[in-house]
Design an enzyme around this catalytic site. Structure first.
Site, PDB file in Angstrom:
ATOM      1  N   GLY A 707      -0.738  -1.883   8.482  1.00  0.00           N
ATOM      2  CA  GLY A 707      -0.455  -0.871   7.458  1.00  0.00           C
ATOM      3  C   GLY A 707      -0.672  -1.285   6.045  1.00  0.00           C
ATOM      4  O   GLY A 707      -0.774  -2.313   5.586  1.00  0.00           O
ATOM      5  N   GLY A 709       0.250   1.460   3.563  1.00  0.00           N
ATOM      6  CA  GLY A 709       0.777   2.588   2.755  1.00  0.00           C
ATOM      7  C   GLY A 709       1.734   1.791   1.642  1.00  0.00           C
ATOM      8  O   GLY A 709       1.862   2.706   0.580  1.00  0.00           O
ATOM      9  N   GLU A 710       2.265   0.911   1.693  1.00  0.00           N
ATOM     10  CA  GLU A 710       3.310   0.528   0.613  1.00  0.00           C
ATOM     11  C   GLU A 710       2.889  -0.674  -0.135  1.00  0.00           C
ATOM     12  O   GLU A 710       3.445  -1.188  -1.193  1.00  0.00           O
ATOM     13  CB  GLU A 710       4.372   0.250   1.240  1.00  0.00           C
ATOM     14  CG  GLU A 710       5.051   1.691   2.025  1.00  0.00           C
ATOM     15  CD  GLU A 710       6.282   1.636   2.802  1.00  0.00           C
ATOM     16  OE1 GLU A 710       7.421   1.930   2.196  1.00  0.00           O
ATOM     17  OE2 GLU A 710       6.154   1.307   3.746  1.00  0.00           O
TER      18      GLU A 710
END
Ligand code: MOS
Length: 746
Positions: A707, A709-710
């Protein structure tokens, strides 16, 4: 169980352009508020202009008398939900305000709603209500109420975590810092404001509303309106940004749905930009005190991180900033603790990198301060405290290429040329230059999802999951994963998503959507191929006849015996022989509990910043921001880079721009628009460079995806703040760092 022998074909890893790109730039993509069912009414609500007190009077008669106004809803009408709005129908839900009483709990809270034939009439009707209030002194600052200990944590709000002996760690420290950092309230401000078009048909409800979590939202709405979840159809094909604020149903949305039910007509509500500041979540303010110590060699003896975080007067969500200190640096002892304070503000909620964004901002600055106190280069200091296993727990990392991120980022930036002393670098024109760095860190969660893959007679496929693309590129990256699961070229795979009637694609949040929905799609493809192979194995005319026990793989639209590409058959031929128009496979994905227990799973990165500070005006410019990130397998480098850049710009925004300010007299936010709630514009963003470091991770999930996204936010805030210190010698411990902080006498 996920397939642990996941195979990748030619689609994953390619920088495919966005599938939704053309629809978006031509305006063909429809957003929630573009819908306009027959007979639709417009809803406009009145936001409270005070933060604490009660509504004493509303001029309902005048509003009702306005031409076009159909209905006025106020607390006096006792609009009733079937379910209790105080309940928690799903894990991620908050108490919502739907005119239950005349109490005002925060500025911007809906206090009345007007339905009218036109948006103009509804707007004027709402204005004519001219509320009068009995106001009490609002509490909007962290010192305005007594802190409370966090015993019963809300989600994202742990109490205290301790590993080792922090007091012994403090006692053993040769160098130590005790510093307090403050972060302000921040508001998501997605470009698309929250909106809903609600249409009832008996006890069936159709919603056009942007959602990051379709099935969960349907469950929440079903509970609130007392109908079965399958009676709710939620359509959310495109979102103009979410960032966490569109993951959880909010009061205004529920109120509009209730209004549609009571009026017996479809209703549209779209929030104004100003209304986005209050009822739809925000990142709550924090005050963080870090006490860090290290020995003479710069090895951390303790990280002690305390956070005071704001929540609303009626609900619990704390920015769990102290958690950022768990799991990253190898300290002799770790302590993370949280306290809350109840304020007259809307309930905070998850906002991109919730907890970690604020926490790593303070941690990375405190690390910089301790490195300076110990006389050690900040990167060297982090390497001396590099954790080979998770600090505190001793668990292995599922993978961790952070060392490579440090190396590659530092190399690309030219970090080795950095002078140790602050305020020593200048341009010929006197501009002060500073270099700073920070470590990026974000957990890699995985949720549960389901998907369906349909092979069609022409050899193409349709794959479906009710996921959510809030702009991150799910339409594209998920289709790439699905294509590989099916052994088809990307252009032979149609992808459908964004409708709750499809298999549950899980939550688009926590940076876990690609892994989660992608895992389900890949599994669905594998299931379809297995079924197709078994079908062919029964067909005497197929080259696969009798190969049923061998196991199957698929490539370029053909099924073949596992390990023997020469013995295969075309999808279309198998279906034609069987007289079938299509064949359906299904899949699901989640992470086995044992992996969650046995491994620490995180994305990592290193961010390096160069700032230039005007010597007279103290204007701060980020000239260069270089980030190197390791986040497992990258499915689409173009989109992943875009996500990481977006995160780094959020970091820049956090460091230098964003802050919601309350008027202490009314409790209202005085900068509730995009003119005065500052976010970076293109001119603020220069010299952005993203590097990715590949990791093979067989534990994090079957696809090896962590991931992206952050994580981009997390190292960037500290890197920029540390660069400002390095440029000026001034340590500003309150975000955002402003010109006036540097102008003020030291
Ligand atoms: Mo997020 S804050 O997981 O959308």
């Amino acid at each position: 169980m996920p397939d642990t022998h996941t195979r990748f074909g030619s689609s994953s890893g390619q920088p495919a352009t966005r599938r939704d790109g053309l629809a978006k730039v031509t305006g063909a993509a429809t957003f929630a508020a573009d819908n306009r069912p027959e007979g639709m009414l417009h809803a406009v609500y009145v936001p409270a202009a005070i933060a604490r007190g009660r509504v004493a009077h509303l001029d309902v008669e005048r509003a009702r008398a306005h031409p076009g106004v159909v209905r006025v809803m106020t607390p006096a009408d006792h609009p009733a939900l079937a379910g209790d709005p105080d309940d928690k129908p799903t894990r991620f839900s908050f108490r919502i305000e739907v005119l239950q009483d005349d109490t005002v709990r925060y500025a911007g809270q809906p206090i009345a709603l007007v339905l009218a034939e036109t948006i103009e009439a509804a707007t004027e009707g709402a204005r004519l209500l001219s509320p009068r209030y009995e106001a009490e002194a609002p509490r909007t600052g962290l010192d305005d109420n007594a802190p409370f200990d966090v015993e019963e944590p809300g989600f994202g709000a742990p109490g205290e975590t301790v590993h080792g002996d922090p007091e012994a760690g403090h006692a053993a420290a040769i160098h130590a810092v005790e510093v307090t950092y403050e972060t302000p309230p921040q508001y998501h401000n997605a470009m698309e404001t929250h909106a809903v078009v609600a249409e009832w048909d008996g006890d069936r409800l159709t919603l056009d509303t942007p959602s990051q979590a379709l099935a969960m939202s349907c469950a929440a709405y079903a509970h609130l309106f007392g109908i079965p979840a399958e009676n709710v159809v939620l359509r959310s094909p495109y979102l103009g940004g979410g960032f966490g604020s569109k993951a959880i149903p909010s009061g205004p949305m529920v109120l509009a749905i209730l209004a549609a039910q009571e009026a017996g007509r479809p209703v549209k509500l779209m929030l104004t930009r100003r209304q986005m500041f209050g009822p739809v979540g925000h990142r709550g303010a924090t005050r963080q005190t870090l006490r860090l110590g290290c020995d003479a060699d710069g090895r951390l003896t303790v990280i002690d991180h305390e956070t005071l975080a704001a929540t609303s007067s009626f609900e619990m969500f704390l920015e769990s900033a102290s958690n950022a200190s768990q799991g990253l640096y190898a300290a002799g002892a770790l302590r993370s603790a949280h306290q809350g304070v109840r304020l007259d503000v809307g309930t905070p909620g998850p906002m991109r990198a919730p907890g970690e964004a604020s926490g790593s901002a303070a941690l990375e600055c405190a690390m910089d301060e301790l490195a300076h106190a110990a006389g050690i280069d900040p990167l060297d200091f982090r390497l001396r405290n590099y954790a080979e296993t998770e600090p505190g727990t001793g668990r292995p990392y599922s993978s961790k290429a952070l060392r490579d991120c440090y190396d590659r980022g530092a190399e690309a930036f030219g970090w080795s040329g950095r002078p140790m002393a602050p305020a020593t670098m200048r341009d010929p024109d006197g501009t002060r230059i500073g270099w700073g760095m920070g470590t990026a860190f974000f957990p890699s969660p995985m949720f549960a999802a389901e998907a369906r893959a349909t092979l069609r007679a022409d050899g193409s496929a349709m794959v479906e999951t009710a996921g959510a693309d809030m702009g991150q590129g799910a339409w594209t990256a998920l289709a790439q994963i699905a294509a590989d699961g099916l052994g088809l070229p990307l252009d032979r795979v149609e992808f459908r998503s964004g409708v709750s009637t499809l298999p549950d694609g899980g939550v688009a949040g926590g940076s876990g959507h690609t892994a989660t929905a992608g895992g389900a799609l890949h599994a669905a493809g594998g299931d379809a191929i297995r079924r197709l192979g078994e079908l062919a194995a029964e067909q005497p005319d197929s080259p696969l006849f009798g190969a049923g026990n061998a196991g199957f793989e698929a490539r370029e639209g053909r099924v073949h015996v596992a390990g023997d590409a020469g013995r295969g058959d075309a999808f279309a031929d198998i279906l034609a022989r069987a007289g079938m128009s299509e064949l359906v496979g299904s899949g699901r994905a989640s992470r086995p509990d044992a992996d969650t227990r046995d491994y620490a799973m995180n994305s990592h990165g290193a961010v390096f910043a160069e700032v230039a500070v005007d010597p007279d005006l103290c204007q701060i410019r980020v000239r260069r921001l270089v980030g190197a990130f390791a986040a497992g397998r990258i499915i689409n480098p173009r989109l992943a880079e875009s996500q990481l850049m977006g995160g780094m710009i959020w970091g820049l925004s956090f460091a230098l721009h964003e802050e919601a300010r309350h008027d202490p007299r009314t409790g209202r936010i005085v900068n509730s628009d995009l003119a005065e709630y500052r976010v970076p514009v293109n001119a603020d963003v220069q010299g952005l460079q993203v590097l990715t470091v590949h990791e093979d991770d067989t534990h994090v999930n079957a696809l090896g995806i962590k991931g992206v996204g952050e994580i981009g936010i997390t190292g960037s805030v500290g890197a920029i703040a540390n660069a400002v210190w390095h440029a000026t010698g001034r340590r500003v411990r309150r975000f955002p760092i402003r010109i006036e902080d540097l102008l003020a006498p030291a």
